[in-house]
Design an enzyme around this catalytic site. Sequence first.
Site, PDB file in Angstrom:
ATOM      1  N   CYS A   7       6.491   9.859  -0.838  1.00 43.40           N
ATOM      2  CA  CYS A   7       5.278  10.578  -0.423  1.00 43.40           C
ATOM      3  C   CYS A   7       4.976  11.614  -1.493  1.00 43.40           C
ATOM      4  O   CYS A   7       5.806  12.489  -1.761  1.00 43.40           O
ATOM      5  CB  CYS A   7       5.483  11.252   0.927  1.00 43.40           C
ATOM      6  SG  CYS A   7       4.077  12.279   1.393  1.00 43.40           S
ATOM      7  N   ARG A  61       0.829  -1.211   0.000  1.00 43.33           N
ATOM      8  CA  ARG A  61       0.000   0.000   0.000  1.00 43.33           C
ATOM      9  C   ARG A  61       0.866   1.265   0.000  1.00 43.33           C
ATOM     10  O   ARG A  61       0.970   1.954  -0.990  1.00 43.33           O
ATOM     11  CB  ARG A  61      -0.965  -0.035   1.206  1.00 43.33           C
ATOM     12  CG  ARG A  61      -2.085   0.997   1.146  1.00 43.33           C
ATOM     13  CD  ARG A  61      -1.690   2.395   1.533  1.00 43.33           C
ATOM     14  NE  ARG A  61      -1.079   2.494   2.862  1.00 43.33           N
ATOM     15  CZ  ARG A  61      -0.530   3.603   3.327  1.00 43.33           C
ATOM     16  NH1 ARG A  61      -0.487   4.699   2.564  1.00 43.33           N
ATOM     17  NH2 ARG A  61       0.038   3.630   4.523  1.00 43.33           N
ATOM     18  N   ASP A  62       1.546   1.528   1.101  1.00 39.60           N
ATOM     19  CA  ASP A  62       2.311   2.775   1.198  1.00 39.60           C
ATOM     20  C   ASP A  62       3.430   2.791   0.171  1.00 39.60           C
ATOM     21  O   ASP A  62       3.768   3.835  -0.395  1.00 39.60           O
ATOM     22  CB  ASP A  62       2.891   2.911   2.608  1.00 39.60           C
ATOM     23  CG  ASP A  62       3.192   4.361   2.983  1.00 39.60           C
ATOM     24  OD1 ASP A  62       2.880   5.250   2.181  1.00 39.60           O
ATOM     25  OD2 ASP A  62       3.742   4.594   4.072  1.00 39.60           O
ATOM     26  N   HIS A  83       9.640   6.811   7.833  1.00 45.77           N
ATOM     27  CA  HIS A  83      10.201   6.911   6.486  1.00 45.77           C
ATOM     28  C   HIS A  83      11.690   7.261   6.661  1.00 45.77           C
ATOM     29  O   HIS A  83      12.087   7.845   7.660  1.00 45.77           O
ATOM     30  CB  HIS A  83       9.439   7.958   5.669  1.00 45.77           C
ATOM     31  CG  HIS A  83       8.069   7.493   5.252  1.00 45.77           C
ATOM     32  ND1 HIS A  83       7.747   7.194   3.956  1.00 45.77           N
ATOM     33  CD2 HIS A  83       6.948   7.248   5.977  1.00 45.77           C
ATOM     34  CE1 HIS A  83       6.482   6.798   3.890  1.00 45.77           C
ATOM     35  NE2 HIS A  83       5.961   6.826   5.105  1.00 45.77           N
TER      36      HIS A  83
HETATM   37  P1  HMG Z   1     -12.599  14.926  -2.366  1.00 45.95           P
HETATM   38  O1  HMG Z   1     -12.141  15.191  -3.773  1.00 45.95           O
HETATM   39  O2  HMG Z   1     -12.515  16.048  -1.408  1.00 45.95           O
HETATM   40  O3  HMG Z   1     -14.065  14.367  -2.193  1.00 45.95           O
HETATM   41  O4  HMG Z   1     -11.743  13.699  -1.836  1.00 45.95           O
HETATM   42  P2  HMG Z   1     -15.167  13.769  -3.073  1.00 45.95           P
HETATM   43  O5  HMG Z   1     -16.043  13.088  -2.082  1.00 45.95           O
HETATM   44  O6  HMG Z   1     -15.710  14.861  -3.932  1.00 45.95           O
HETATM   45  O7  HMG Z   1     -14.519  12.645  -4.006  1.00 45.95           O
HETATM   46  C1  HMG Z   1     -13.809  12.893  -5.196  1.00 45.95           C
HETATM   47  C2  HMG Z   1     -14.047  11.757  -6.173  1.00 45.95           C
HETATM   48  O8  HMG Z   1     -13.580  10.541  -5.576  1.00 45.95           O
HETATM   49  C3  HMG Z   1     -15.516  11.490  -6.493  1.00 45.95           C
HETATM   50  O9  HMG Z   1     -15.543  10.952  -7.810  1.00 45.95           O
HETATM   51  C4  HMG Z   1     -15.914  10.424  -5.515  1.00 45.95           C
HETATM   52  O10 HMG Z   1     -16.974   9.640  -5.966  1.00 45.95           O
HETATM   53  C5  HMG Z   1     -14.650   9.593  -5.443  1.00 45.95           C
HETATM   54  P3  HMG Z   1     -16.126  11.795  -9.041  1.00 45.95           P
HETATM   55  O11 HMG Z   1     -17.550  12.005  -8.717  1.00 45.95           O
HETATM   56  O12 HMG Z   1     -15.334  13.074  -9.032  1.00 45.95           O
HETATM   57  O13 HMG Z   1     -15.847  10.904 -10.225  1.00 45.95           O
HETATM   58  N1  HMG Z   1     -14.477   8.922  -4.153  1.00 45.95           N
HETATM   59  C6  HMG Z   1     -14.103   7.638  -4.035  1.00 45.95           C
HETATM   60  N2  HMG Z   1     -13.817   6.682  -4.953  1.00 45.95           N
HETATM   61  C7  HMG Z   1     -13.454   5.467  -4.485  1.00 45.95           C
HETATM   62  N3  HMG Z   1     -13.357   5.182  -3.165  1.00 45.95           N
HETATM   63  C8  HMG Z   1     -13.623   6.102  -2.230  1.00 45.95           C
HETATM   64  C9  HMG Z   1     -14.024   7.396  -2.662  1.00 45.95           C
HETATM   65  N4  HMG Z   1     -14.338   8.518  -2.007  1.00 45.95           N
HETATM   66  C10 HMG Z   1     -14.624   9.445  -2.932  1.00 45.95           C
HETATM   67  N5  HMG Z   1     -13.518   5.802  -0.937  1.00 45.95           N
HETATM   68  C11 HMG Z   1     -11.094  11.925  -0.326  1.00 45.95           C
HETATM   69  C12 HMG Z   1     -11.793  13.283  -0.461  1.00 45.95           C
HETATM   70  C13 HMG Z   1     -10.923  11.639   1.147  1.00 45.95           C
HETATM   71  C14 HMG Z   1     -11.980  10.874  -0.990  1.00 45.95           C
HETATM   72  C15 HMG Z   1      -9.716  12.015  -1.043  1.00 45.95           C
HETATM   73  O14 HMG Z   1      -9.024  13.126  -0.523  1.00 45.95           O
HETATM   74  C16 HMG Z   1      -8.888  10.781  -0.869  1.00 45.95           C
HETATM   75  O15 HMG Z   1      -9.237   9.718  -1.339  1.00 45.95           O
HETATM   76  N6  HMG Z   1      -7.750  10.932  -0.206  1.00 45.95           N
HETATM   77  C17 HMG Z   1      -6.850   9.801   0.052  1.00 45.95           C
HETATM   78  C18 HMG Z   1      -5.448  10.228  -0.103  1.00 45.95           C
HETATM   79  C19 HMG Z   1      -4.524   9.065   0.209  1.00 45.95           C
HETATM   80  O16 HMG Z   1      -4.860   7.911   0.048  1.00 45.95           O
HETATM   81  N7  HMG Z   1      -3.282   9.404   0.625  1.00 45.95           N
HETATM   82  C20 HMG Z   1      -2.298   8.407   0.915  1.00 45.95           C
HETATM   83  C21 HMG Z   1      -2.576   7.619   2.147  1.00 45.95           C
HETATM   84  S1  HMG Z   1      -2.090   8.437   3.639  1.00 45.95           S
HETATM   85  C22 HMG Z   1      -0.439   8.030   3.810  1.00 45.95           C
HETATM   86  O17 HMG Z   1       0.156   7.481   2.918  1.00 45.95           O
HETATM   87  C23 HMG Z   1       0.231   8.326   5.110  1.00 45.95           C
HETATM   88  C24 HMG Z   1       0.519   7.072   5.916  1.00 45.95           C
HETATM   89  O18 HMG Z   1       1.328   6.167   5.191  1.00 45.95           O
HETATM   90  C25 HMG Z   1       1.220   7.440   7.224  1.00 45.95           C
HETATM   91  C26 HMG Z   1       2.410   8.364   6.993  1.00 45.95           C
HETATM   92  O19 HMG Z   1       3.399   7.989   6.345  1.00 45.95           O
HETATM   93  O20 HMG Z   1       2.272   9.485   7.475  1.00 45.95           O
HETATM   94  C27 HMG Z   1      -0.787   6.358   6.275  1.00 45.95           C
HETATM   95 MG    MG Z   2       3.634   6.326   5.063  1.00 41.87          MG
END
Ligand code: HMG
Ligand code: MG
Length: 301
Positions: free
Chosen positions: A241, A15-16, A210
Site C-alpha cells: 500500500c 490491480r491491487d 492484507h
Molecule cells: P485530483 O488530483 O484531486 O483531481 O485526483 P483531478 O481531477 O485534478 O485530476 C488530476 C489529474 O488526473 C488530471 O490530469 C485529470 O485529468 C486526471 P492533469 O490535468 O493534471 O494532467 N484524471 C484522470 N486520468 C485518468 N483517469 C481518470 C482521471 N481522473 C482524473 N479517471 C482522483 C482525484 C480521484 C482522480 C485521484 O485521487 C485518483 O485517481 N485516486 C486514485 C487512487 C488509487 O487508485 N488508489 C489505489 C486504489 S484504492 C486501494 O488500493 C484500496 C483497496 O485495495 C481496498 C483496501 O485495501 O483498502 C481498494
Molecule cells: Mg487493497
Amino acid sequence: MNYPTEACLVEVGPRDGLQNEATALTVEQKSNLVNHLSEAGLKVIETGSFVSPRWVPQMADSTAVFDSISRRDGVRYSALTPNLRGLEDAIAANVSEVAVFVAVTESFSKKNLNASIAETFDRYQPVLDMAADKQLPVRGYLSCVLGCPYEGEVNPRVVSDLTLQLLEAGCYEVSLGDTIGTGTAGSMTRLLDVILGSGVSAHQLAVHCHDTYGQALANIVVALQHGVATIDSSVAGLGGCPYAVGATGNVATEDVVYLLDGLGIEHGVQPEALLKASQYICAELGRESQSRAGRALSLKG
Ligand code: HMG
Ligand code: MG
C-alpha cells in the site's frame, strides 16, 4: 461451527497487487497474468483501474490490458473507477463491473482520493447513476476498516454506517478492506458482529485482508464463520500500500485456496494452474512468492 459450502474468490492481483509493484510490466505481461488466472478457474478478476496516472502510474495502461485479455465465458473482469471519467473509460474498455472505493477515515480519504469522505460520496453519485443506467454492477470498497495508518483504531460503528451508505447508494456488495493488515481475529469478530447486527446480510459483504501482521487467514476464518463467503486475494500475495509504510500485499490466493480445501469449501480454482500463474508473475517481476502454500507446493514439484 457453520461454514458456507461455497466461496467466491475475487482475484485482485492484477490491480491491487501490480499497482504497488515497483517493476513496470508490459501490457502483454499483465494480460498473460489475467489469462493464467482465468485458466486457473478464478471467476472474478480485478483487471485494472481507471484512475489518474499521476496517482497510480502502474495502472495507466488499463485500457490496453482490457483490450488484450482473452475473455472467458463466465468470468467477470472488473476495474476501479474513482470518478465519472474513470467509469466512461471503463465502459469503453468493456468491463464486466466496476468498483468505487471509500476510506473510513478522513486522513486516508485525503491521501488516497484527495477528498473528504462526504466529497467522495458526492463524486460517486453520478458514477452510480450512470452504472445503473448501463446495468453495470458496482462493488463498493471500504479501506482501513480495522485500522488506519494515520488515525489508528477505527470504530466499527463508523464502518457499519459507511457500509450501509454504500449499499443504499447502489453497490451490490461491500468489500471490507484491512488495508494495512493490522486486524486480528478479535477485531474482525467485533467488526462483523456490529455490521451484521445493523441489518446488513453476510451475502452483501466481502473481506479484503492484507497480510502485514500474518493475520489474514485467521481473519478470513472469522469472516467465513460469520457467513461471509466472498474473499479478495492476490496471486503470490502481490502488492502493498503506497500510503502505509511496510504494509504487505493481500493475502495470497494460493493460501486461501489451501485454507478452503482444508475446510471442504468449494471454490472452483485449480491449485496447479494457480501455481503456474503465480510462478509466471513472480518470474516476470523477479521476486519471490509471498504465498507460504505456494512455496511449499513448488518445492514438492
Ligand atoms: P485530483 O488530483 O484531486 O483531481 O485526483 P483531478 O481531477 O485534478 O485530476 C488530476 C489529474 O488526473 C488530471 O490530469 C485529470 O485529468 C486526471 P492533469 O490535468 O493534471 O494532467 N484524471 C484522470 N486520468 C485518468 N483517469 C481518470 C482521471 N481522473 C482524473 N479517471 C482522483 C482525484 C480521484 C482522480 C485521484 O485521487 C485518483 O485517481 N485516486 C486514485 C487512487 C488509487 O487508485 N488508489 C489505489 C486504489 S484504492 C486501494 O488500493 C484500496 C483497496 O485495495 C481496498 C483496501 O485495501 O483498502 C481498494
Ligand atoms: Mg487493497
